[in-house]
Scaffold this active site. Structure first.
Site, PDB file in Angstrom:
ATOM      1  N   GLY A   7      32.549  17.737 -14.555  1.00  9.89           N
ATOM      2  CA  GLY A   7      32.751  18.417 -13.158  1.00  9.89           C
ATOM      3  C   GLY A   7      31.908  19.651 -12.852  1.00  9.89           C
ATOM      4  N   ALA A   8      31.270  19.526 -11.849  1.00  8.45           N
ATOM      5  CA  ALA A   8      30.424  20.558 -11.404  1.00  8.45           C
ATOM      6  C   ALA A   8      30.750  21.211 -10.226  1.00  8.45           C
ATOM      7  CB  ALA A   8      28.723  20.028 -11.500  1.00  8.45           C
ATOM      8  N   ALA A  10      33.137  24.282  -8.404  1.00  7.70           N
ATOM      9  CA  ALA A  10      32.943  25.974  -8.503  1.00  7.70           C
ATOM     10  C   ALA A  10      33.458  26.401  -9.683  1.00  7.70           C
ATOM     11  CB  ALA A  10      33.859  26.543  -7.471  1.00  7.70           C
ATOM     12  N   GLY A  12      33.787  24.417 -12.684  1.00  8.45           N
ATOM     13  CA  GLY A  12      32.749  23.843 -13.784  1.00  8.45           C
ATOM     14  C   GLY A  12      31.464  24.214 -13.746  1.00  8.45           C
ATOM     15  N   LYS A 205      49.196  32.788 -14.371  1.00  7.23           N
ATOM     16  CA  LYS A 205      48.223  32.379 -13.219  1.00  7.23           C
ATOM     17  C   LYS A 205      49.083  31.456 -12.379  1.00  7.23           C
ATOM     18  CE  LYS A 205      44.378  31.272 -11.101  1.00  7.23           C
ATOM     19  NZ  LYS A 205      43.450  30.345 -11.846  1.00  7.23           N
ATOM     20  N   ASN A 209      49.716  31.167  -8.047  1.00  6.62           N
ATOM     21  CA  ASN A 209      49.189  30.150  -7.430  1.00  6.62           C
ATOM     22  C   ASN A 209      50.449  29.465  -6.456  1.00  6.62           C
ATOM     23  OD1 ASN A 209      46.739  29.892  -8.090  1.00  6.62           O
ATOM     24  ND2 ASN A 209      47.178  28.598 -10.023  1.00  6.62           N
ATOM     25  N   SER A 272      41.626  28.449  -3.645  1.00 10.34           N
ATOM     26  CA  SER A 272      40.843  27.149  -3.996  1.00 10.34           C
ATOM     27  C   SER A 272      41.344  26.020  -3.154  1.00 10.34           C
ATOM     28  CB  SER A 272      40.776  27.084  -5.110  1.00 10.34           C
ATOM     29  OG  SER A 272      41.851  26.638  -5.850  1.00 10.34           O
ATOM     30  N   GLU A 284      46.257  19.658  -4.834  1.00  9.96           N
ATOM     31  CA  GLU A 284      46.825  19.697  -6.242  1.00  9.96           C
ATOM     32  C   GLU A 284      48.216  20.121  -5.774  1.00  9.96           C
ATOM     33  OE1 GLU A 284      43.919  21.299  -9.441  1.00  9.96           O
ATOM     34  OE2 GLU A 284      43.706  22.744  -7.683  1.00  9.96           O
TER      35      GLU A 284
END
Length: 328
Positions: A7-8, A10, A12, A205, A209, A272, A284
């Protein structure tokens, strides 16, 4: 040590760029414009200390790569079941799969003391693809504090002056492979810490969120422009207390719930999940919002403020077609 970042986006892209800058043997699973840009111009990570440019091996075909010692999975929770078999194909018997995700992870109750040990979370892994193709015994938890965003294809901006990654096995056991990974990341400027209590880090965290994510979906604004309103700040404080109560009822220590809230109140970074809302990507909702409320019900913790705000945020995601209801 062979390391693949799957996964590339933000997060990754940021981790891969840090590893590659430190001369680690790293490969990258990417797709679309991101893959094309990385192949043509390299992976560029903009930090407050300058730009890191690297040229990791990048492909959209996991089968092109050899088995990896560690696969760092940096894909949003809704996409995980669909890639479980591909991630599994990159693992050998002694590999680790490190999941950098927001919210409650699919492996949460693996090696969990008490009656809930081994409980599977149907909302997060409905067909048990992750459980079967990867296996919770190879899973490692990871919590990132990076405030990253993709500003152009192949270009990731890390906004935080201090970037952190907390990693740990669900069973809390020490692991030399994680120590090695941390030693590769730390010189690059990504502060990696190995913990024996990864669930505590998950909840610390998650408290941020639950508030920043849900209010971000409703407002599509940085939290500094939301939490300066007294009525909202009061509700957010109640939400933080409810979230901490869930964590403690499940045997975790999330720390001071109001410390994270004070950090949110000064944050100019758009959450995000709000960025995903703007971009039309799946949200999510389950991992960050609905599964925590499922756990509250399981632990018999009342959460009236979280219930209200999360239901409104979920309804907005339904209305835009970016979330479809799931079953437990």
């Amino acid at each position: 040590m062979k390391i693949c970042v799957y996964g590339a986006g933000a997060v990754g892209g940021h981790i891969a760029g840090r590893l590659a800058a430190g001369q680690a043997e790293v490969s990258l699973i990417a797709r679309g414009e991101q893959l094309a840009a990385i192949r043509q111009h390299g992976l560029r990570v903009q930090t407050r200390d300058g730009e890191l440019v690297s040229h990791p091996v990048a492909t959209d075909r996991p089968g092109d790569l050899e088995s990896q010692d560690i696969v760092i999975v940096a894909v949003k929770a809704p996409a995980l079941p669909a890639i479980a078999e591909h991630v599994g194909s990159l693992l050998h018997q002694d590999s680790l799969a490190l999941f950098v995700t927001n919210g409650i992870p699919w492996w949460y109750f693996h090696s969990h003391d008490g009656a809930l040990d081994g409980t599977q979370l149907g909302r997060l892994d409905p067909e048990q693809a992750l459980w079967n193709h990867i296996g919770p015994e190879r899973a490692v938890g990871a919590v990132a504090y990076t405030a990253c965003s993709v500003v152009a294809p192949g270009v990731v901006r890390a906004g935080n002056p201090r970037n952190r990654l907390i990693i740990g096995r669900p069973d809390g056991q020490p692991d030399e492979r994680l120590d090695t990974l941390a030693s590769l990341l730390n010189p690059s400027g990504l502060e990696a810490t190995v913990t024996e209590k990864i669930r505590d880090a998950v909840w610390a965290k998650l408290l941020m969120n639950l508030i920043g994510g849900s209010l971000g979906v409703l407002s599509v604004s940085p939290m500094k422009d939301v939490l300066d309103k007294p009525a909202v700040a009061g509700t957010a404080k109640a939400m933080a207390a409810e979230g901490a109560a869930i964590a403690r009822a499940l045997g975790c220590d999330p720390g001071d719930p109001y410390e994270g809230l004070s950090k949110l109140a000064t944050s100019s970074h758009l959450q995000s999940i709000a960025q995903d809302l703007q971009a039309g990507r799946p949200l999510e909702i389950d991992a960050m919002f609905r599964v925590p409320l499922d756990l509250a019900e399981l632990a018999q913790v009342p959460t009236p403020n979280l219930d209200l705000v999360i239901e409104l945020a979920t309804q907005r995601a339904r209305a835009t077609g970016q979330y479809h209801d799931t079953s437990r």
